[in-house]
Write an enzyme that holds these catalytic residues in place. Sequence first.
Site, PDB file in Angstrom:
ATOM      1  CG  ASP A 118       5.718   3.600   1.158  1.00  0.00           C
ATOM      2  OD1 ASP A 118       5.745   4.453   2.271  1.00  0.00           O
ATOM      3  OD2 ASP A 118       4.495   3.649   0.874  1.00  0.00           O
ATOM      4  CE  LYS A 170       0.738   4.453   8.691  1.00  0.00           C
ATOM      5  NZ  LYS A 170       0.806   3.998   7.414  1.00  0.00           N
ATOM      6  CE1 TYR A 227      -3.440   2.455   0.643  1.00  0.00           C
ATOM      7  CE2 TYR A 227      -2.577   3.349   2.606  1.00  0.00           C
ATOM      8  CZ  TYR A 227      -3.425   3.353   1.730  1.00  0.00           C
ATOM      9  OH  TYR A 227      -4.125   4.402   1.888  1.00  0.00           O
TER      10      TYR A 227
HETATM   11  C1  PLP Z   1       0.076   4.539   5.866  1.00  0.00           C
HETATM   12  C2  PLP Z   1       1.028   4.215   4.839  1.00  0.00           C
HETATM   13  C3  PLP Z   1       0.782   5.063   3.635  1.00  0.00           C
HETATM   14  C4  PLP Z   1      -0.085   6.298   3.537  1.00  0.00           C
HETATM   15  O1  PLP Z   1       0.051   7.184   4.452  1.00  0.00           O
HETATM   16  P1  PLP Z   1      -1.131   8.266   4.799  1.00  0.00           P
HETATM   17  O2  PLP Z   1      -0.579   9.115   5.899  1.00  0.00           O
HETATM   18  O3  PLP Z   1      -2.101   7.115   5.416  1.00  0.00           O
HETATM   19  O4  PLP Z   1      -1.618   8.949   3.727  1.00  0.00           O
HETATM   20  C5  PLP Z   1       1.536   5.058   2.659  1.00  0.00           C
HETATM   21  N1  PLP Z   1       2.425   3.797   2.597  1.00  0.00           N
HETATM   22  C6  PLP Z   1       2.639   3.023   3.255  1.00  0.00           C
HETATM   23  C7  PLP Z   1       3.537   1.922   3.530  1.00  0.00           C
HETATM   24  C8  PLP Z   1       1.841   3.008   4.746  1.00  0.00           C
HETATM   25  O5  PLP Z   1       1.944   2.242   5.792  1.00  0.00           O
END
Ligand code: PLP
Length: 368
Positions: free
Chosen positions: A180, A208, A85
């Site tokens: 990511d 995060k 994701y």
């Molecule tokens: C949570 C997450 C996102 C998206 O971040 P948001 O702040 O919710 O838009 C993208 N990549 C990874 C790996 C994530 O865990």
Amino acid sequence: MPQLIILFPSYLQVLAALGETMKKGTSFGAPCLLENVLAEMVISAVPSIEMVRFVNSGTEACMGVLRLARAFTGRERIIKFEGCYHGHADPFLVKAGSGVATLGLPDSPGVPKGATYETLTAPFNDVSALENLFENNKGEIAAIILEPVVGNSGFIAPKPDFLNAIRRITKENGALLIFDEVMTGFRLAYGGAQEYFGVTPDLTTLGKIIGGGLPVGAYGGRRDIMEMVAPAGPMYQAGTLSGNPLAMTAGIHTLKRLKEPGTYEYLNKITGELTQGIIDAGKKAGHAICGGYISGMFGFFFTEGPVYNFEDAKKSETTKFARFYRGMLEEGVYFAPSQFEAGFTSLAHSSDDIQHTITAAEKVLRQI
Ligand SMILES: *Cc1c(COP(=O)(O)O)cnc(C)c1O
């Protein structure tokens, strides 16, 4: 156990610092000194990051980094992995994990075909699938983006050498490698998964933890690539609230606390106890169960395993997970409400909390 922020006990200090910052103004629509402070901290922590741009969410960070990779290489195709994701922007909503997996949506309505046309997908941990994609799209692939440890289809670790293989393949093909690390950054190690595994990507996204509970994202990497971002270069990306003093303050205080010695050793210890405790209890109660953990991140599946990719993860008995999840709630323990989400521990969790959770899990696993 899920906690996006990682240090609740020190949170009162963060709140006090936020109060002080707030008095000076909550947002300026312009760069502020605190942004430079957090930028310096991120640059010195994360091996791949020589320059960094703050944004307001992980989604925004991934959108920015994608445009940048395309701008730098002059190519349009990207490869992502099934079950990874990268936020909710259109080009990434192909075989995305997390809520998309939980709800059984392969794609989302509203995403135009054109938006995902250049997005190729491969199974995680599968080097030959990647080699085939490069073979069939010669000179067209701008980048590979991945969660170096997958957390959005449950916890899935890379096989030994998978990350090294991707690093080699991207270099050989003139494509960029993007980690990511919105989830893994400052969670697996202070320098993220790239420090933990010793593999340095070209670009990295964060989110995060670096916002300490406030809305933040960031992307950064090699200076020669980052210098393309406006206003230094021609690739446009901007944001009114980006790098605002409140989010920067929370981030600075969070990273300061995480940098203290023993942080990741402690997280690794309690997370290991928790994960092993749940797996042992599951096996003892006769369930097919497997799982894993690194530092403050863990997960388990109701299947024999091993789980190397999203297809394997989907073999998990999700109705059993649902019974486990509800049983644990009744015991007062809140897990992530999906089989396809990793769990996180924080410095707030004591050994007693872990023991309490294992005891509750033993009871629930006997009943389901
Ligand atoms: C949570 C997450 C996102 C998206 O971040 P948001 O702040 O919710 O838009 C993208 N990549 C990874 C790996 C994530 O865990």
